[in-house]
Scaffold this motif. Structure first.
Motif, mmCIF file in Angstrom:
data_model
loop_
_atom_site.group_PDB
_atom_site.id
_atom_site.type_symbol
_atom_site.label_atom_id
_atom_site.label_comp_id
_atom_site.label_asym_id
_atom_site.label_seq_id
_atom_site.Cartn_x
_atom_site.Cartn_y
_atom_site.Cartn_z
ATOM 1 N N TYR A 136 7.184 27.387 10.030
ATOM 2 C CA TYR A 136 6.205 27.802 9.083
ATOM 3 C C TYR A 136 5.181 28.766 9.574
ATOM 4 N N ALA A 137 4.250 29.331 8.403
ATOM 5 C CA ALA A 137 3.281 30.176 8.691
ATOM 6 C C ALA A 137 2.403 29.612 9.842
ATOM 7 N N GLY A 138 2.183 30.701 10.903
ATOM 8 C CA GLY A 138 1.060 30.606 11.728
ATOM 9 C C GLY A 138 1.781 29.988 12.928
ATOM 10 N N GLY A 139 3.450 29.919 12.997
ATOM 11 C CA GLY A 139 4.043 29.391 14.255
ATOM 12 C C GLY A 139 4.312 27.703 14.202
ATOM 13 N N LEU A 140 3.760 27.034 13.021
ATOM 14 C CA LEU A 140 3.924 25.790 12.842
ATOM 15 C C LEU A 140 5.851 25.334 12.772
ATOM 16 N N VAL A 141 6.189 24.584 13.678
ATOM 17 C CA VAL A 141 7.559 24.445 13.555
ATOM 18 C C VAL A 141 7.836 22.691 13.338
ATOM 19 N N LYS A 142 8.743 22.639 12.481
ATOM 20 C CA LYS A 142 9.102 21.365 11.961
ATOM 21 C C LYS A 142 10.619 21.038 12.428
ATOM 22 N N PHE A 143 11.060 19.988 12.899
ATOM 23 C CA PHE A 143 12.230 19.570 12.984
ATOM 24 C C PHE A 143 12.527 18.302 12.144
ATOM 25 N N GLU A 144 13.514 18.631 11.103
ATOM 26 C CA GLU A 144 13.867 17.467 10.451
ATOM 27 C C GLU A 144 15.229 16.518 11.328
ATOM 28 N N PRO A 145 15.169 15.321 10.948
ATOM 29 C CA PRO A 145 16.074 14.484 11.876
ATOM 30 C C PRO A 145 17.403 15.374 12.033
ATOM 31 N N SER A 146 18.071 16.006 11.112
ATOM 32 C CA SER A 146 19.266 16.462 11.167
ATOM 33 C C SER A 146 19.076 17.896 12.047
ATOM 34 N N GLU A 147 18.044 18.582 12.292
ATOM 35 C CA GLU A 147 17.838 19.682 12.870
ATOM 36 C C GLU A 147 17.707 19.105 14.489
ATOM 37 N N MET A 148 16.980 17.985 14.597
ATOM 38 C CA MET A 148 16.807 17.576 16.046
ATOM 39 C C MET A 148 18.126 17.184 16.642
ATOM 40 N N ALA A 149 19.044 16.521 15.477
ATOM 41 C CA ALA A 149 20.413 16.262 16.180
ATOM 42 C C ALA A 149 21.181 17.235 16.416
ATOM 43 N N ARG A 150 20.819 18.434 16.250
ATOM 44 C CA ARG A 150 21.710 19.481 16.661
ATOM 45 C C ARG A 150 21.396 20.077 18.179
ATOM 46 N N ILE A 151 20.201 19.690 18.785
ATOM 47 C CA ILE A 151 19.983 20.053 19.871
ATOM 48 C C ILE A 151 20.965 19.560 21.129
ATOM 49 N N HIS A 152 21.239 20.746 22.041
ATOM 50 C CA HIS A 152 22.204 20.751 22.847
ATOM 51 C C HIS A 152 21.831 19.794 24.126
ATOM 52 N N ILE A 153 22.558 18.748 24.468
ATOM 53 C CA ILE A 153 22.262 17.876 25.698
ATOM 54 C C ILE A 153 23.747 17.746 26.477
ATOM 55 N N PRO A 154 23.378 17.509 27.612
ATOM 56 C CA PRO A 154 24.367 17.330 28.429
ATOM 57 C C PRO A 154 25.470 16.108 27.929
ATOM 58 N N ALA A 155 26.827 16.406 28.026
ATOM 59 C CA ALA A 155 27.699 15.420 27.667
ATOM 60 C C ALA A 155 27.586 14.123 28.413
ATOM 61 N N PRO A 156 28.141 12.943 27.857
ATOM 62 C CA PRO A 156 27.838 11.765 28.597
ATOM 63 C C PRO A 156 28.217 11.495 29.993
ATOM 64 N N GLU A 157 29.350 12.425 30.453
ATOM 65 C CA GLU A 157 29.587 12.239 31.759
ATOM 66 C C GLU A 157 28.662 12.919 32.682
ATOM 67 N N MET A 158 28.031 13.991 31.982
ATOM 68 C CA MET A 158 27.146 14.835 33.069
ATOM 69 C C MET A 158 25.778 13.637 33.037
ATOM 70 N N LEU A 159 25.523 13.073 32.042
ATOM 71 C CA LEU A 159 24.428 12.441 31.624
ATOM 72 C C LEU A 159 24.423 11.218 32.788
ATOM 73 N N LYS A 160 25.392 10.540 32.829
ATOM 74 C CA LYS A 160 25.795 9.526 33.663
ATOM 75 C C LYS A 160 25.700 9.926 35.353
ATOM 76 N N ALA A 161 26.346 11.262 35.517
ATOM 77 C CA ALA A 161 26.073 11.565 36.814
ATOM 78 C C ALA A 161 24.615 11.916 37.160
ATOM 79 N N MET A 162 23.710 12.620 36.323
ATOM 80 C CA MET A 162 22.357 12.712 36.414
ATOM 81 C C MET A 162 21.522 11.389 36.673
ATOM 82 N N ALA A 163 22.006 10.235 35.904
ATOM 83 C CA ALA A 163 21.519 8.821 36.104
ATOM 84 C C ALA A 163 21.861 8.384 37.471
ATOM 85 N N ALA A 164 22.707 8.676 38.049
ATOM 86 C CA ALA A 164 23.286 7.895 39.350
ATOM 87 C C ALA A 164 22.483 8.212 40.503
#
Length: 548
Positions: A520-548
């Motif tokens: 929005y104006a002035g650089g205000l950024v808003k994430f609807e739930p559906s937009e936040m759900a599109r953020i790229h994250i490591p796949a489950p296998e990679m997350l498990k490896a990061m957690a080990a």
């Protein structure tokens, strides 16, 4: 009226002579009274003051000089004299000349026009520019504010367009626009008023009018949506137009009505979105999209383009060619400007692993949020909660370790018989006071049953801010705090270990700077739930490896 020599009256002196609405009305009438537009003046305009204040005849001549030179001293005076918060009630935001010029050039370049209609005329900037570019066209302005309408009459009279002009003082939605034998161009900046300030009768008009077009209208639509629907009803095949509006309709839910109108009935040709950081309107914190349309077009594409500022609007052509049918089926248009990137190898969208839910809406935070140890209520109904985004931004190590320092949301059950007599007495006293304050008649309370039950969501393992002038904050919620609608809760679709949740939160923090929401104006950024759900994250296998 006899003009003095150009430059004989200092410009500053002329402008300073317009210091209040009385002076402005009198000056506008002094210019209008000898022209053709004086005959059609409305009753509301005729009641405005006509006696000149500080400006004498030479001052009026100076105003005419400025107007003929392409200036808008009367419109500028109106915007200066009438406070912004008052103008905002009618959505009166005056359009910068570079936007006016681009839009007028586009409609003028589409062939000979018989008529130009400006639905929210203001001081007449669009009509004056169109009058110069289209000397054969009649000029029609519709304006609900009588002072602004009188100013438009004065401007049109000053440049000699009064004999081919008409000013209608009233509501564009119900204006009686006569038929036109040739092409009509609809041109302007429809008023931007949020739905909270639109009365129920007007919302019913929108719903009924949209239904006539075979479309559904949301009650959350702003006033600019009303004007586009009215235009779709007035326009005939072959008519065209260009409107500048807030860009939010491209993505928000209520904008579905406008997206369908532009992609179908109105015959959208192009949409140019100005970078929100450019702040295109000096007197309003809003975004801008310039939409050009031609009713009855057979083109199968609509061009869309993002421009860095209003000077880059150019000829309002070019941009990405997008299939009209694809746009009709799209829930959001902004991502289509640059395409939707696919997750890189080894990554997935957050929505594949988790659900994202906005927090509950209380409807009256002053009533439903209290101290976490409030003795006036049973402790069982006091739910420590994140009630300010700052509590997430300031969380140390992006982790909420404790609920100490948080306020509480009063989370009453639907069935009040679960309380013992002592607690029930406290709850009843609280509800009596809420009734005295009129809380049950509030919009949110009226639409939940029973009205006193906020129904907070379960604690989310990860909480996220969703609107700020900075990337969202993702915070591990180890304190099991609840949240209201200042934050989104991220809930795994399948159980995840604590270590995996920690790794997911770290991954989201890393992805935050490049996440794409709606700006929005002035650089205000808003994430609807559906937009936040599109953020790229490591796949489950990679997350498990990061957690080990």
């Amino acid at each position: 009226m006899t003009l003095t020599e150009v430059g004989s009256v200092p410009e500053a002196e002329v402008r300073e002579g317009l210091s209040c609405e009385r002076d402005l009305a009198a000056a506008a009438w002094a210019i209008t009274e000898n022209g053709s537009l004086a005959a059609g003046i409305s009753g509301r305009e005729s009641r405005l003051p006509r006696e000149l204040g500080p400006l004498d005849a030479s001052g009026i001549d100076g105003l005419v000089e400025l107007i003929r030179g392409g200036g808008d001293p009367l419109g500028e005076a109106f915007a200066r004299i009438r406070p912004a918060d008052q103008r905002r009630l009618l959505g009166a935001t005056y359009t910068p000349p570079e936007i006016v010029s681009a839009m007028v050039d586009w409609v003028a370049g589409r062939g000979e026009l018989s008529r130009v209609v400006d639905p929210g005329t203001g001081s007449g900037r669009f009509l004056l520019a169109a009058g110069r570019a289209c000397p054969q066209a009649s000029l029609v302005g519709v304006e609900i504010d009588p002072l602004a309408a009188l100013v438009a009459r004065a401007n049109l009279t000053a440049v000699g367009f009064d004999t081919r002009s008409q000013i209608v003082v009233g509501d564009y939605r119900t204006a009686a626009l006569d038929g036109c034998g040739g092409t009509t161009a609809f041109l302007g900046n429809p008023p931007y008023v949020r739905h909270h300030q639109i009365d129920p009768a007007a919302k019913r008009w929108l719903a009924d009018s949209a239904a006539r077009l075979g479309l559904h209208a949301s009650g959350l639509a702003g006033l600019h949506a009303h004007f586009l629907v009215a235009t779709a009803l007035y326009a005939r095949c072959g008519d065209l137009g260009s409107f500048v509006t807030s860009a939010e309709w491209l993505d928000v839910n209520y904008g579905q009505l406008l997206r369908e109108l532009v992609a179908s009935r109105l015959g959208g040709v192009s949409v140019h979105v100005v970078d929100p950081a450019a702040s295109p309107f000096s007197d309003a914190a809003t975004t801008a999209a310039v939409t050009c349309f031609e009713v009855g077009t057979t083109s199968k594409v609509i061009r869309m383009k993002r421009v860095p500022d209003t000077d880059a609007l150019g000829a309002l052509d070019g941009g990405r060619r997008l299939d009209r049918q694809r746009l009709l089926g799209a829930a959001r248009w902004t991502p289509l400007l640059n395409g939707t990137p696919k997750p890189p190898a080894g990554y997935v969208e957050l929505g594949e692993l988790c659900r994202v839910h906005r927090g509950a809406v209380t409807g009256a935070n002053k009533t439903w949020i209290t101290d976490a140890l409030d003795p006036a209520l049973p402790s069982s109904v006091l739910a420590p909660a994140v009630t300010r985004a700052r509590e997430l931004f300031d969380a140390p190590d992006a982790t909420l370790h404790t609920t100490l320092g948080l306020l509480a949301v009063i989370d009453l059950p639907a069935d009040l018989d679960v309380f013992d007599s002592a607690d029930r007495a406290l709850v009843d006293r609280f509800l009596r006071e809420a009734r005295r304050q009129g809380i049950p008649s509030g919009y949110v309370a009226r639409h939940r049953s029973p009205w006193w039950s906020v129904r907070l969501r379960d604690p989310a393992p990860i909480l996220a801010t969703y609107m700020a002038r900075r990337p969202p904050a993702f915070v591990r919620n180890k304190a099991a705090a609840r949240h209201i609608n200042v934050a989104h809760g991220i809930y795994p679709r399948e159980p995840l270990t604590e270590a995996t949740l920690d790794a997911l939160a770290v991954a989201l923090c890393a992805a935050a700077p490049t996440a794409v929401g709606r700006t929005y104006a002035g650089g205000l950024v808003k994430f609807e739930p559906s937009e936040m759900a599109r953020i790229h994250i490591p796949a489950p296998e990679m997350l498990k490896a990061m957690a080990a």
